[in-house]
Write an enzyme that holds these catalytic residues in place. Sequence first.
Site, PDB file in Angstrom:
ATOM      1  N   TYR A 136       1.028  -0.861  -0.566  1.00  0.00           N
ATOM      2  CA  TYR A 136      -0.146   0.160   0.349  1.00  0.00           C
ATOM      3  C   TYR A 136       0.660   1.300  -0.054  1.00  0.00           C
ATOM      4  O   TYR A 136       0.005   2.292   0.429  1.00  0.00           O
ATOM      5  CB  TYR A 136      -1.045  -0.187   1.207  1.00  0.00           C
ATOM      6  CG  TYR A 136      -2.166  -0.590   1.119  1.00  0.00           C
ATOM      7  CD1 TYR A 136      -1.990  -2.369   0.854  1.00  0.00           C
ATOM      8  CD2 TYR A 136      -3.512  -0.570   0.973  1.00  0.00           C
ATOM      9  CE1 TYR A 136      -2.874  -2.881   0.685  1.00  0.00           C
ATOM     10  CE2 TYR A 136      -4.339  -0.869   0.716  1.00  0.00           C
ATOM     11  CZ  TYR A 136      -5.064  -2.368   0.358  1.00  0.00           C
ATOM     12  OH  TYR A 136      -5.733  -3.086   0.439  1.00  0.00           O
ATOM     13  N   ASP A 220      -3.153 -18.856   1.510  1.00  0.00           N
ATOM     14  CA  ASP A 220      -4.004 -19.363   0.485  1.00  0.00           C
ATOM     15  C   ASP A 220      -4.455 -21.052   1.401  1.00  0.00           C
ATOM     16  O   ASP A 220      -6.422 -20.845   1.934  1.00  0.00           O
ATOM     17  CB  ASP A 220      -3.586 -20.207  -0.747  1.00  0.00           C
ATOM     18  CG  ASP A 220      -2.083 -20.727  -0.342  1.00  0.00           C
ATOM     19  OD1 ASP A 220      -1.508 -20.651   0.714  1.00  0.00           O
ATOM     20  OD2 ASP A 220      -1.304 -21.234  -1.353  1.00  0.00           O
TER      21      ASP A 220
HETATM   22  C1  IPM Z   1     -10.448  -1.192   2.584  1.00  0.00           C
HETATM   23  C2  IPM Z   1     -10.720  -0.649   1.382  1.00  0.00           C
HETATM   24  C3  IPM Z   1      -9.937   0.324   1.303  1.00  0.00           C
HETATM   25  C4  IPM Z   1      -8.795  -0.457   0.987  1.00  0.00           C
HETATM   26  C5  IPM Z   1      -9.246   0.882  -0.287  1.00  0.00           C
HETATM   27  C6  IPM Z   1     -10.947   1.649  -0.549  1.00  0.00           C
HETATM   28  C7  IPM Z   1      -7.995   1.879  -0.532  1.00  0.00           C
HETATM   29  O1  IPM Z   1     -10.594  -2.073   0.739  1.00  0.00           O
HETATM   30  O2  IPM Z   1     -10.447  -0.369   3.726  1.00  0.00           O
HETATM   31  O3  IPM Z   1     -10.443  -2.107   3.027  1.00  0.00           O
HETATM   32  O4  IPM Z   1      -8.084  -1.115   0.374  1.00  0.00           O
HETATM   33  O5  IPM Z   1      -7.394   0.022   2.907  1.00  0.00           O
END
Ligand code: IPM
Length: 351
Positions: A136, A220
């Site tokens: 991320y 998995d």
């Molecule tokens: C979540 C969502 C977010 C993530 C997205 C919208 C960025 O899917 O909070 O689970 O991937 O964390």
Amino acid sequence: MARIAVIPGDGIGPDVIAEGIKVLETVGRVTGARLDLIHFDLGAERYLRTGETLPQSIFEDLRDNYDAIYLGALGDPRVPDMKHAADILLGLRFRLDLYVNMRPVKLLDRRLCPLKDRSEADVDMVVFRENTEGLYVGMGGFFKKGTADEVAVQEDVNTRKGVERIIEYAFRFARETGRTKVTMSDKANVLTYGHDLWQRVFREVAARYPGIEAEHLYVDALAMQLVRAPQRFQVIVTCNMFGDIVTDLGAALQGGLGMAASGNLNPERTPLFEPVHGSAPKYAGKDVANPMGAVLTAGMMLDSLGLRREAALIDAAVREAVRQDRTTNDLGGSLGTKAVGDFLCQGIERT
Ligand code: IPM
Ligand code: NAD
Ligand code: MN
């Protein structure tokens, strides 16, 4: 007095947050708890209107002057690159260093579970998702973009400090809540650097908690076991991306995305609470979205603010509404979003 910043956001976010606010106001009236709810206009509309996502002054206000943030969802088809969500949702998670994404997977009523012959006791666990690194972080890039030779690289960042603090948090939570097992899930058989670090840190931290069983499952196998034998799990700790995926599966075990709550936490910082679901744009403004995930999220927020009795009232009201089939279509009921919220408020007022 608790000061709560409310960000309804996009799509069904405002629909479900309106019910969450109704419930919070009712709980405040019934118990005398003083909740100051301050509304923030952040989301796709503002971005399209002004170009602003999360202005620095608002970020600093949220960081410095609130006890919690209560957010609906972000995501709008008019902003296909999700620029505003990256700045607001991921921005708050990263910049407030909210390294814990706590996502309880708790079945409130066996009739909501899609698995056969499962009861409430079988689906009762908490997933701790690492929330500030992994895939991320947005590191990477394109090379020869738009050509036949294009290369796209997305880095997976795992730091010792980041891995250690989320695993430590999961074990501490297990110990403090009387749970006896922590399952760490990774893909160390393939991600031989990043998840090798997870393996080594997990063993180190587990050694500090001798009373707690430390189990490892590749992700998995975890996905398979969550469906086959959910009763095996008490606490799961995993990386950012796997935690995202596994908690949608977990939401399904509880009755669907409309039922799942979450908190983005760092004991030192302003926490951010949001339902697990997204903005489901096709249902926006139609009075059909299930508000229970957002309402349970409000309960989780009160619990973290030390308002335990208030949180328990919210939980009990949701449970009772499910028992009496006062639910939206996704749970098999025939009520609209607002009518479910009204029923929850009546339940709280009767107690
Ligand atoms: C979540 C969502 C977010 C993530 C997205 C919208 C960025 O899917 O909070 O689970 O991937 O964390
Ligand atoms: P989503 O969670 O919005 O919806 C997926 C499906 O789940 C919906 O079509 C609906 O059938 C069901 N659902 C979700 N919430 C519901 C509710 N409250 N009541 C009833 N049914 C519900 O996921 P998506 O369609 O993949 O994403 C839509 C947008 O939301 C995208 O822009 C995505 O990036 C964003 N998103 C935001 C967040 C967040 O802000 N935390 C989380 C997930 C997705
Ligand atoms: Mn998700």
